[in-house]
Motif scaffolding. Sequence first.
Motif, PDB file in Angstrom:
ATOM      1  N   THR A 114       0.832  -1.203   0.000  1.00 32.30           N
ATOM      2  CA  THR A 114       0.000   0.000   0.000  1.00 32.30           C
ATOM      3  C   THR A 114       0.867   1.254   0.000  1.00 32.30           C
ATOM      4  O   THR A 114       0.606   2.216  -0.739  1.00 32.30           O
ATOM      5  N   ALA A 118       1.253   4.081  -2.948  1.00 31.16           N
ATOM      6  CA  ALA A 118       0.807   5.429  -2.592  1.00 31.16           C
ATOM      7  C   ALA A 118       1.831   6.510  -2.919  1.00 31.16           C
ATOM      8  O   ALA A 118       1.459   7.616  -3.323  1.00 31.16           O
ATOM      9  N   ILE A 151      -5.859   8.215  -4.949  1.00 29.31           N
ATOM     10  CA  ILE A 151      -4.971   9.067  -4.149  1.00 29.31           C
ATOM     11  C   ILE A 151      -4.451  10.224  -4.991  1.00 29.31           C
ATOM     12  O   ILE A 151      -4.245  11.336  -4.501  1.00 29.31           O
ATOM     13  N   LEU A 303      -6.078   6.009   2.595  1.00 26.17           N
ATOM     14  CA  LEU A 303      -6.018   7.236   1.804  1.00 26.17           C
ATOM     15  C   LEU A 303      -5.683   8.433   2.695  1.00 26.17           C
ATOM     16  O   LEU A 303      -4.716   9.168   2.443  1.00 26.17           O
ATOM     17  N   CYS A 306      -2.136   7.971   4.534  1.00 28.31           N
ATOM     18  CA  CYS A 306      -0.953   8.204   3.695  1.00 28.31           C
ATOM     19  C   CYS A 306      -0.774   9.694   3.388  1.00 28.31           C
ATOM     20  O   CYS A 306       0.355  10.203   3.387  1.00 28.31           O
TER      21      CYS A 306
END
Length: 398
Positions: A114, A118, A151, A303, A306
């Motif tokens: 993840t 990101a 994102i 989301l 991060c």
Amino acid sequence: MSQMLALAILILVLFIGEAVSIRTKAWIPSIFVSGVLFLLGFWTFFPPEIVTLAGIPPAVAVMLIYLLITNMGTLLSLQELKEQWKTILIAISGILGIVAALFGIGTLLFDFQTVVVAIPPLVGGLVSALIMSEGAAAAGLPTLAVFAIVIYVVQGFAGYPLTSIMLKKEGKNLLEKFRNNELTAKQLPGEQSGTTEKTVREPRMFAKMPEKYNTDFFKFFRLALVGYLAYLTSVLLTPVVGISPFVLCLLFGVIARSIGFLERHPLQKANGFGFAIMGLLLFIFDGLKNATPSMMVEIMYPLIGCIVIGVAGMYIFSLIVGKLLKVSKEMAFAVSLTALYGFPADYIITVEVINSLTKDEQEREVLTSHMLPPMLVAGFITVTIVSVILAGIFVGFL
């Protein structure tokens, strides 16, 4: 829905964003308001293809990107790029702050994949988001493939208001210095001391050509030709080193302005800048059609996490490097924040803030000369160059 109805609705959304920005004196940027309205529209009555239906398909958007980035290059000079070395270092430090924070703290809260997916979209634009999305899909990670796009779409919602706040503080400080005779306007890119367009007609390479032939179409032709040369160079260099044609558009725009082939801000002088910005904004907001409510709920935790962790890391690193380079913490953070959105938002937000701070033309010139060049340079360094490089590296981790 008819084409003209779709176009009218979309332009209305952009106007509402502008009106709110004007009303709040840029404390709420127009791009943020328009983005929220687009998101709500796609969740309710907007057809998914509304932007294409309105007349801005991807091919038109790409054409506008070529013209706009080449045009932005004419706002800079080779000397200006040299003078912006502090900006470049601060922008890169902000990206390193995002990487360090997410690998240091983010991996404790989210899984490694993840975090890997990101980072490139968070510090870049559409190209890096697409690279990571396709890489995640190829690795059998469909949720992360969607996460990469979302994102990219959502990150600006954090960057827009923060940038506006930082630039307003910086602008007020600069105005106070100027009004106390402690600050003067910096020489604009490509200008020479003691010269004006009356004594040195632009573009210099065509100075002997009768002015009546320097029509809007001739300006568009030269701009498109420079964009094509950037594209051709990118294609020729691909076997050796992959360089985005958009990066070269900026460089070629700087060179073309420096040698006198292009005037400063040719799109504006050809009466095409406003339309080009409108088309590009619609294309950017078109990406929100993929952010459905169910997707947003599913990835909301990683989301927000991060983005918050990344922006915190960016602030700390840019603050430290800015202090070492004797750049105000507001300006240092603002140039780092360009990684969250890039062009054209960096240009639009800066101009909105300047216009909200003063109506005096001389004061606007001072603020523009001190604030716009670093914001433009930072936006291109972070979004157009560094993020694509990071995506190329990180996709190998999936």
